[in-house]
Design an enzyme around this catalytic site. Structure first.
Site, PDB file in Angstrom:
ATOM      1  N   TYR A 199       8.501 -13.786 -48.286  1.00 42.13           N
ATOM      2  CA  TYR A 199       8.264 -12.541 -49.024  1.00 42.13           C
ATOM      3  C   TYR A 199       9.579 -11.976 -49.589  1.00 42.13           C
ATOM      4  O   TYR A 199       9.648 -11.591 -50.762  1.00 42.13           O
ATOM      5  CB  TYR A 199       7.570 -11.515 -48.104  1.00 42.13           C
ATOM      6  CG  TYR A 199       7.443 -10.165 -48.763  1.00 42.13           C
ATOM      7  CD1 TYR A 199       6.516  -9.948 -49.765  1.00 42.13           C
ATOM      8  CD2 TYR A 199       8.278  -9.108 -48.399  1.00 42.13           C
ATOM      9  CE1 TYR A 199       6.410  -8.717 -50.401  1.00 42.13           C
ATOM     10  CE2 TYR A 199       8.183  -7.880 -49.016  1.00 42.13           C
ATOM     11  CZ  TYR A 199       7.256  -7.689 -50.022  1.00 42.13           C
ATOM     12  OH  TYR A 199       7.173  -6.467 -50.657  1.00 42.13           O
ATOM     13  N   TYR A 252       0.664   0.748 -57.897  1.00 45.55           N
ATOM     14  CA  TYR A 252       0.540   1.505 -56.651  1.00 45.55           C
ATOM     15  C   TYR A 252      -0.293   2.755 -56.845  1.00 45.55           C
ATOM     16  O   TYR A 252      -1.323   2.744 -57.498  1.00 45.55           O
ATOM     17  CB  TYR A 252       1.935   1.844 -56.072  1.00 45.55           C
ATOM     18  CG  TYR A 252       2.838   0.657 -56.100  1.00 45.55           C
ATOM     19  CD1 TYR A 252       2.546  -0.449 -55.315  1.00 45.55           C
ATOM     20  CD2 TYR A 252       3.945   0.597 -56.934  1.00 45.55           C
ATOM     21  CE1 TYR A 252       3.346  -1.574 -55.351  1.00 45.55           C
ATOM     22  CE2 TYR A 252       4.748  -0.520 -56.966  1.00 45.55           C
ATOM     23  CZ  TYR A 252       4.437  -1.593 -56.177  1.00 45.55           C
ATOM     24  OH  TYR A 252       5.214  -2.693 -56.223  1.00 45.55           O
TER      25      TYR A 252
END
Ligand code: GLN
Length: 316
Positions: A199, A252
């Site tokens: 990640y 988001y």
């Protein structure tokens, strides 16, 4: 349509505001040093015509824009099985929030928040085969596979910024918490350390606006590879679904506002980049490091607003 004058006009209009408002992400020390007054914009039409302005050729840390590409790999290899581990709803929370994971038993709301992308990174390690997570720095099969994909899509070699990856590994306490929390619910198959290493590296990919506009262009071409005559990147249906997730979850907690004021599927990153798609027309990438309170590039969003106002392009 000739887009070059549109991009030039956007740069000229916003130039007085370069670096003037918003804050460069400081929670990743290596990102805090990026000059705030940088600004680049590039687009690529479905037919392959390109236009760019400002710092469009300067590589930057793509951060969460990488979530778009790792999701693409997981969707095309796993089909609907992917959705057993990850949801498809906006979270209504900041990208690094922990609160929903507890009540929802470690299943992240969507692939574009950090928890969701960490779950996707776990899938990528499994897809790359046994031992894929091992290897320091840029080594390791899963990391190499992602680099190969990004280089193939961008048409030139792409690399990781190992300093940014190390900086995130040293300070990414929330991501460590998210990964451990999911592991405790049995929702990660691989070692937490290997998943986080994957990640942190994907977030540390270095690409320019021009490279990102090219690499994402399968999203405006029903999944077709950016280069003519190559095997498709995704099916048309998968490309449409990725666009749907970008519209609902790609920025988001600002996704509702972005749909309202811009009306395009977008994916942003805390490096200040935003990729936007006009299906069947073009992909666009804008970069300006200072962020607003929601973690999206402040001038990047303004530039996209100017672009849709000037061109009338929108999915609505
Ligand atoms: N690497 C960043 C993090 O994990 C990515 C977040 C983002 O770009 N929104 O916090």
């Amino acid at each position: 349509m000739n887009f070059q004058p549109v991009l030039d006009e956007i740069v000229a209009t916003l130039r007085p505001q370069f670096g003037a408002a918003g804050t460069v992400a400081r929670y990743i020390p290596a990102l805090a040093r990026v000059p705030a007054e940088r600004f680049g914009i590039a687009l690529r039409t479905c037919e392959g015509a390109e236009a760019c302005a400002g710092d469009a050729a300067v590589p930057f840390s793509i951060q969460s824009i990488s979530k778009l590409f790792t999701l693409t790999v997981a969707m095309r290899n796993m089909g609907d099985d992917l959705w057993q581990r990850i949801g498809r709803e906006p979270s209504g929370n900041p990208f690094n929030s922990l609160v929903q994971l507890e009540s929802e038993q470690g299943k992240p709301r969507n692939p574009f928040i950090n928890a969701g992308a960490i779950a996707v990174a776990d899938r990528l390690l499994s897809l790359s085969g046994p031992g894929a997570g091992h290897g320091a720095g840029s080594d390791g099969k899963a990391k190499a596979d992602l680099l190969a994909l990004m280089s193939d899509l961008a048409g030139e070699p792409i690399g990781y910024d190992d300093e940014v990856a190390a900086s995130e590994a040293a300070t990414g306490f929330r991501n460590v918490a998210l990964a451990n929390f999911m592991k405790s619910f049995g929702k990660l198959d691989n070692d937490v350390a290997a998943v986080l290493d994957m990640y942190f590296h994907q977030c540390a990919l270095r690409m320019s606006c021009v490279q990102l506009a090219r690499a994402a262009s399968f999203l405006c071409r029903d999944g077709e590879h950016p280069a003519e005559g190559r095997q498709e990147v995704t099916t048309a249906r998968q490309a449409r679904r990725i666009n749907a997730l970008m519209l609902t979850c790609g920025t988001y907690d600002a996704a509702g506002d972005v749909a309202f004021s811009i009306g395009l599927p977008c994916k942003s990153g805390v490096g200040g980049g935003i990729v936007a798609v006009v299906p069947d027309k073009l992909t666009l990438c804008v970069w300006s490091p200072p962020l607003d309170a929601t973690g999206n590039s402040l001038l990047g969003l303004k530039a996209l607003e100017l672009f849709v106002a000037r061109t009338g392009l929108s999915v609505f």
